[in-house]
Motif scaffolding. Sequence first.
Motif, mmCIF file in Angstrom:
data_model
loop_
_atom_site.group_PDB
_atom_site.id
_atom_site.type_symbol
_atom_site.label_atom_id
_atom_site.label_comp_id
_atom_site.label_asym_id
_atom_site.label_seq_id
_atom_site.Cartn_x
_atom_site.Cartn_y
_atom_site.Cartn_z
ATOM 1 N N GLU A 22 0.815 -1.220 0.000
ATOM 2 C CA GLU A 22 0.000 0.000 0.000
ATOM 3 C C GLU A 22 0.848 1.269 0.000
ATOM 4 O O GLU A 22 0.565 2.239 0.692
ATOM 5 N N VAL A 23 1.912 1.227 -0.802
ATOM 6 C CA VAL A 23 2.792 2.377 -0.973
ATOM 7 C C VAL A 23 2.217 3.262 -2.069
ATOM 8 O O VAL A 23 1.700 2.769 -3.075
ATOM 9 N N GLU A 28 6.785 11.176 -5.243
ATOM 10 C CA GLU A 28 8.126 11.436 -5.769
ATOM 11 C C GLU A 28 9.111 10.344 -5.347
ATOM 12 O O GLU A 28 9.973 9.930 -6.112
ATOM 13 N N MET A 29 8.976 9.870 -4.100
ATOM 14 C CA MET A 29 9.904 8.880 -3.540
ATOM 15 C C MET A 29 9.842 7.540 -4.286
ATOM 16 O O MET A 29 10.865 6.927 -4.536
ATOM 17 N N TYR A 30 8.645 7.078 -4.662
ATOM 18 C CA TYR A 30 8.476 5.733 -5.221
ATOM 19 C C TYR A 30 8.191 5.699 -6.715
ATOM 20 O O TYR A 30 8.157 4.618 -7.303
#
Length: 190
Positions: A22-23, A28-30
Amino acid sequence: MDDERRRSRIEGAVRDILDALEVDKGSEMYKNTPKRVARMYANEIFAGMHDTKEISKITLFKNPGYEDMLCTKGIPFYSMCAHHLLPMMGSVSIVYIPGDYIVGLSKLPRMVKHFSERPQVQEELTKDLADFIQERLKAKGVLVLVRARHLCMEMRGAKAHGTETISSAIRGSFRSNPATKEEALNLLTH
């Protein structure tokens, strides 16, 4: 399977893992994580599984009459545990008695790099290196010693931080002659 298709499938698998966790894959990070992981796995971490050009290009030289042991110690390696896909890392030491051929010394670290770039257990890495050196160089004797830390043992399960696992593979005259084996082990420990 071609390289592009392999990277695409890895990318999809990483997206699935991020979804299951559930990311927010749009953050921006992933956002580029699946692409980065796919490139890293295909081109570096698991390159030894499919790229055989490097290992097949190892130049052999006719043995100039050298009949004693050659020892290279402390060759660093990084690999992935086949059971949990977590890193194992450490060093490889190789002692061999040349038979028909020798190699340039830089080729021993190249062999270690090639054989470590795949998911495996430490015993497999140790065996594959010894077998390759024995067969490719027609070595009279080979002793491979692998010292490794396994993050699957340190980060999870037993959480045995800093534990070192040592494995060895012995071929040829090191196996059949106890005095020769003892000399090789002395080279490795001093």
